[in-house]
Write a protein that holds these residues in place. Structure first.
Motif, PDB file in Angstrom:
ATOM      1  N   ARG A   1       0.838  -1.199   0.000  1.00  0.00           N
ATOM      2  CA  ARG A   1       0.000   0.000   0.000  1.00  0.00           C
ATOM      3  C   ARG A   1       0.872   1.247   0.000  1.00  0.00           C
ATOM      4  O   ARG A   1       1.818   1.364   0.783  1.00  0.00           O
ATOM      5  CB  ARG A   1      -0.914   0.003   1.224  1.00  0.00           C
ATOM      6  N   GLY A   2       0.546   2.183  -0.896  1.00  0.00           N
ATOM      7  CA  GLY A   2       1.282   3.441  -0.943  1.00  0.00           C
ATOM      8  C   GLY A   2       0.623   4.492  -0.080  1.00  0.00           C
ATOM      9  O   GLY A   2      -0.278   4.210   0.724  1.00  0.00           O
ATOM     10  N   LYS A   3       1.029   5.720  -0.255  1.00  0.00           N
ATOM     11  CA  LYS A   3       0.460   6.827   0.506  1.00  0.00           C
ATOM     12  C   LYS A   3      -0.879   7.224  -0.092  1.00  0.00           C
ATOM     13  O   LYS A   3      -0.993   7.474  -1.293  1.00  0.00           O
ATOM     14  CB  LYS A   3       1.414   8.018   0.494  1.00  0.00           C
ATOM     15  N   VAL A   4      -1.908   7.266   0.748  1.00  0.00           N
ATOM     16  CA  VAL A   4      -3.244   7.673   0.318  1.00  0.00           C
ATOM     17  C   VAL A   4      -3.430   9.143   0.666  1.00  0.00           C
ATOM     18  O   VAL A   4      -3.331   9.533   1.836  1.00  0.00           O
ATOM     19  CB  VAL A   4      -4.333   6.815   0.992  1.00  0.00           C
ATOM     20  N   TYR A   5      -3.711   9.947  -0.325  1.00  0.00           N
ATOM     21  CA  TYR A   5      -3.824  11.392  -0.132  1.00  0.00           C
ATOM     22  C   TYR A   5      -5.255  11.769   0.276  1.00  0.00           C
ATOM     23  O   TYR A   5      -6.197  10.983   0.092  1.00  0.00           O
ATOM     24  CB  TYR A   5      -3.422  12.120  -1.415  1.00  0.00           C
ATOM     25  N   PRO A   6      -5.437  12.963   0.830  1.00  0.00           N
ATOM     26  CA  PRO A   6      -6.771  13.377   1.308  1.00  0.00           C
ATOM     27  C   PRO A   6      -7.817  13.375   0.200  1.00  0.00           C
ATOM     28  O   PRO A   6      -7.507  13.514  -0.987  1.00  0.00           O
ATOM     29  CB  PRO A   6      -6.526  14.799   1.846  1.00  0.00           C
TER      30      PRO A   6
ATOM     31  N   PRO B   1     -18.294   6.980  -7.184  1.00  0.00           N
ATOM     32  CA  PRO B   1     -17.682   6.198  -6.100  1.00  0.00           C
ATOM     33  C   PRO B   1     -17.375   7.022  -4.853  1.00  0.00           C
ATOM     34  O   PRO B   1     -17.261   6.474  -3.753  1.00  0.00           O
ATOM     35  CB  PRO B   1     -16.381   5.658  -6.725  1.00  0.00           C
ATOM     36  N   LEU B   2     -17.213   8.331  -5.002  1.00  0.00           N
ATOM     37  CA  LEU B   2     -16.769   9.194  -3.914  1.00  0.00           C
ATOM     38  C   LEU B   2     -17.814   9.249  -2.803  1.00  0.00           C
ATOM     39  O   LEU B   2     -18.924   9.757  -2.997  1.00  0.00           O
ATOM     40  CB  LEU B   2     -16.484  10.601  -4.452  1.00  0.00           C
TER      41      LEU B   2
ATOM     42  N   SER C   1     -12.467   8.902  -6.221  1.00  0.00           N
ATOM     43  CA  SER C   1     -13.413   9.011  -7.332  1.00  0.00           C
ATOM     44  C   SER C   1     -13.342   7.840  -8.297  1.00  0.00           C
ATOM     45  O   SER C   1     -14.220   7.680  -9.143  1.00  0.00           O
ATOM     46  CB  SER C   1     -13.168  10.327  -8.098  1.00  0.00           C
ATOM     47  N   ILE C   2     -12.286   7.036  -8.230  1.00  0.00           N
ATOM     48  CA  ILE C   2     -12.170   5.833  -9.056  1.00  0.00           C
ATOM     49  C   ILE C   2     -11.581   4.714  -8.197  1.00  0.00           C
ATOM     50  O   ILE C   2     -11.056   4.956  -7.107  1.00  0.00           O
ATOM     51  CB  ILE C   2     -11.272   6.054 -10.296  1.00  0.00           C
ATOM     52  N   CYS C   3     -11.668   3.500  -8.699  1.00  0.00           N
ATOM     53  CA  CYS C   3     -11.008   2.345  -8.088  1.00  0.00           C
ATOM     54  C   CYS C   3      -9.818   1.963  -8.972  1.00  0.00           C
ATOM     55  O   CYS C   3      -9.941   1.941 -10.194  1.00  0.00           O
ATOM     56  CB  CYS C   3     -11.951   1.154  -7.969  1.00  0.00           C
TER      57      CYS C   3
ATOM     58  N   HIS D   1     -11.816  -2.622  -5.965  1.00  0.00           N
ATOM     59  CA  HIS D   1     -11.990  -1.475  -5.074  1.00  0.00           C
ATOM     60  C   HIS D   1     -10.674  -0.989  -4.485  1.00  0.00           C
ATOM     61  O   HIS D   1     -10.603  -0.563  -3.329  1.00  0.00           O
ATOM     62  CB  HIS D   1     -12.984  -1.802  -3.946  1.00  0.00           C
ATOM     63  N   GLY D   2      -9.605  -1.050  -5.274  1.00  0.00           N
ATOM     64  CA  GLY D   2      -8.310  -0.568  -4.813  1.00  0.00           C
ATOM     65  C   GLY D   2      -8.295   0.943  -4.682  1.00  0.00           C
ATOM     66  O   GLY D   2      -8.810   1.671  -5.526  1.00  0.00           O
TER      67      GLY D   2
END
Length: 213
Positions: free
Chosen positions: A96-101, A182-183, A191-193, A202-203
């Protein structure tokens, strides 16, 4: 061997010309069928496409013809295939990478009813019938979705992060005056998977860079 006679001497009912598929008795686990060309019954083709000459054949109940003696050659083919696949470049497991706001949506764009809920809403029990205005809205939404999908496909390139694709798609949707479906659905923050490698579905878009394997 004359037509209509098996290797064991038991008469075999005539079969039409062409290629027929038969089950292989005591077959290795990696193959479940092969084909015999009735125009030349002396050869058989395995699922790997290599011609195999069966050593013997016999007839069992129901008129099904079994051919054996090909297991050794199929095992050899499987070993060759495994050796070829072993030469492929090994890749590291997905991390898993960094998930941004979460990206904002302008206030003038209407929010779906599920936004703000932490669990997906249940489907309505009453069948929904659209009027002419509803059908026109669905047609416009589908056309926009098709354009967005085509646009997202052009962004898939090596070194591009899945978060960059999400950001570009998000901006395209809101600039068209629409809401990224999706949001916020069930608390989903993007907004996307984006599901790569062993991520099934659902990544979450993150800092993961796409690579060519």
């Amino acid at each position: 061997m004359s037509p209509g006679a098996s290797c064991s001497g038991v008469p075999v009912p005539p079969r039409p010309a062409g290629t027929h598929t038969f089950l292989l008795p005591a077959a290795p686990p990696f193959v479940s069928k092969f084909t015999i060309n009735r125009r030349d019954p002396r050869t058989a083709s395995s699922c790997f496409g290599k011609a195999i000459t069966p050593k013997r054949c016999f007839v069992v109940a129901g008129g099904l013809t079994w051919v054996d003696g090909v297991e050794e050659e199929l095992m050899e083919l499987q070993k060759t295939q495994e050796q070829s696949s072993g030469k492929l470049k090994k890749r590291a497991p997905l991390r898993r990478g960094k998930v941004y706001p979460q990206l904002p949506v302008p206030e003038h764009i209407p929010r779906p009813s599920y936004v703000g809920a932490n669990i997906p809403q249940e489907l309505p029990a009453v069948r929904q019938i659209h009027n002419a205005e509803g059908i026109a809205g669905m047609r416009a939404a589908c056309k926009l979705a098709a354009r967005v999908l085509d646009f997202a496909g052009t962004l898939v390139k090596p070194s591009v992060t899945t978060n960059e694709i999400d950001r570009a798609v998000h901006h395209m949707i809101v600039e068209a005056g629409a809401y990224p479906s999706p949001l916020g659905y069930g608390g989903f923050p993007k907004s996307i998977c984006t599901s790569v490698n062993e991520c099934v579905c659902h990544g979450l878009p993150d800092s993961t860079q796409l690579q060519v394997l």
